[in-house]
Design a protein around this motif. Structure first.
Motif, PDB file in Angstrom:
ATOM      1  N   GLN A 180      -9.315  -8.560   0.675  1.00  0.00           N
ATOM      2  CA  GLN A 180      -8.284  -9.549   0.284  1.00  0.00           C
ATOM      3  C   GLN A 180      -7.049  -8.315  -0.282  1.00  0.00           C
ATOM      4  O   GLN A 180      -5.994  -8.860  -0.435  1.00  0.00           O
ATOM      5  N   ALA A 181      -7.467  -7.186  -0.777  1.00  0.00           N
ATOM      6  CA  ALA A 181      -6.399  -6.307  -1.273  1.00  0.00           C
ATOM      7  C   ALA A 181      -5.906  -5.417  -0.063  1.00  0.00           C
ATOM      8  O   ALA A 181      -4.920  -4.728  -0.484  1.00  0.00           O
ATOM      9  N   VAL A 182      -6.356  -5.509   1.041  1.00  0.00           N
ATOM     10  CA  VAL A 182      -5.804  -4.623   2.060  1.00  0.00           C
ATOM     11  C   VAL A 182      -4.582  -4.920   2.560  1.00  0.00           C
ATOM     12  O   VAL A 182      -3.806  -3.604   2.454  1.00  0.00           O
ATOM     13  N   ARG A 183      -4.044  -5.960   2.663  1.00  0.00           N
ATOM     14  CA  ARG A 183      -2.637  -6.158   2.945  1.00  0.00           C
ATOM     15  C   ARG A 183      -1.568  -5.631   1.928  1.00  0.00           C
ATOM     16  O   ARG A 183      -0.695  -4.802   2.333  1.00  0.00           O
ATOM     17  N   ALA A 184      -2.102  -5.837   0.758  1.00  0.00           N
ATOM     18  CA  ALA A 184      -1.083  -5.202  -0.438  1.00  0.00           C
ATOM     19  C   ALA A 184      -0.839  -3.896  -0.479  1.00  0.00           C
ATOM     20  O   ALA A 184      -0.060  -3.378  -0.603  1.00  0.00           O
ATOM     21  N   LEU A 185      -2.129  -3.181  -0.376  1.00  0.00           N
ATOM     22  CA  LEU A 185      -2.453  -1.745  -0.206  1.00  0.00           C
ATOM     23  C   LEU A 185      -1.600  -1.159   0.725  1.00  0.00           C
ATOM     24  O   LEU A 185      -0.859  -0.025   0.787  1.00  0.00           O
ATOM     25  N   HIS A 186      -1.725  -1.713   1.804  1.00  0.00           N
ATOM     26  CA  HIS A 186      -0.909  -1.172   3.162  1.00  0.00           C
ATOM     27  C   HIS A 186       0.638  -1.449   3.030  1.00  0.00           C
ATOM     28  O   HIS A 186       1.397  -0.555   3.681  1.00  0.00           O
TER      29      HIS A 186
END
Length: 268
Positions: free
Chosen positions: A44-50
């Motif tokens: 769930q953190a991937v979108r914000a990280l990218h």
């Protein structure tokens, strides 16, 4: 072409809910010389990280609880809309490979890992990704260069226009058929365009000489010709012109400037 250091300095994100897989991939990448490696076990953190880091490559496991890799890719597509989705999926399910590619992934590696294959696919995908980015940057730079050059040409054209207005009574351009295509000042009035009586008022010899120069596509400088005014006086006009040609040396018309020099000649 890319330098080896450019590929090794690429930013990579590892996404896998299994810590052992994350540690293995990190070790493989570091041993291969990659220096910018980030990892997360929270899909769930991937979108914000990218969104924040815009990774050059995302190694994405498909089988994860709460949010699988397909859902992660769906979120990433919003960020990379119409662009390159830098995802290499990790899966142990052969049936998921085609679905992953259809969802936007650019490549895949299978579990259990073949380390040589993993390193090869990562290197190849990073090379394509970085070349794609360089192409996008080049196109953007080229577009900006064109915009700047266009602005310069418009400014130069405006300066030229102001100069001709200051140095002459009129400026004109005409096409290969003799039709006026662009002009400033009282060109139509001075050249008698649109008036049936005007042709009879010109000095026939002078006009014939000017028409011959134009027919021969010769440049002319400060050519003076005259016409009779309705009050019986004589008006003198001075004109300079040059033929125009396109890149293929095809004649496309004339351009020039003109002055009413009546007062100057009367004073002589």
């Amino acid at each position: 072409m890319l330098q080896a250091t450019e590929i090794l300095n690429a930013s990579i994100l590892i996404v896998d809910d299994q810590e052992a897989n994350v540690m293995l991939l990190e070790q493989v990448l570091r041993n291969a010389g990659y220096t910018r490696i980030t990892s997360t076990m929270d899909p769930q953190a991937v979108r914000a990280l990218h969104q924040e880091h815009r990774y050059d490559l995302i190694l994405l496991d498909l089988q994860m609880p709460e949010m699988d890799g397909f859902e992660v890719m769906e979120g990433l597509r919003d960020i990379e809309a119409g662009s390159y989705l830098p995802v290499l999926v990790i899966t142990a399910q052969p049936g998921h490979k085609l679905r992953a590619l259809q969802a936007g992934a650019k490549d895949f590696v299978s579990k259990p890992f073949d380390l040589v294959e993993v390193k090869t696919r990562i290197h190849n995908m990073l090379e394509v990704r970085l070349l794609y980015r360089k192409l996008a940057e080049y196109n953007k730079s080229l577009e900006q260069m064109v915009e700047e050059r266009t602005a310069e040409l418009r400014e130069s054209e405006a300066r030229f226009q102001r100069f001709t207005e200051l140095s002459s009574d009129w400026y004109w351009e005409q096409d290969a058929q003799g039709n006026l295509t662009r002009f400033s000042g009282p060109v139509a009035e001075m050249l008698g365009i649109g008036s049936e009586e005007e042709p009879q008022r010109w000095n026939a010899t002078e006009r014939a000489l000017l028409d011959a120069k134009i027919a021969a596509r010769e440049p002319f400088l400060d050519f003076i010709y005259s016409r009779a005014n309705l009050d019986g006086s004589t008006q003198y006009l001075q004109v300079s012109g040059e033929p125009m040609f396109d890149n293929g040396s095809r004649f496309i018309g004339y351009r020039g400037i003109g002055l009413d020099v009546t007062e100057r000649l009367r004073a002589v």
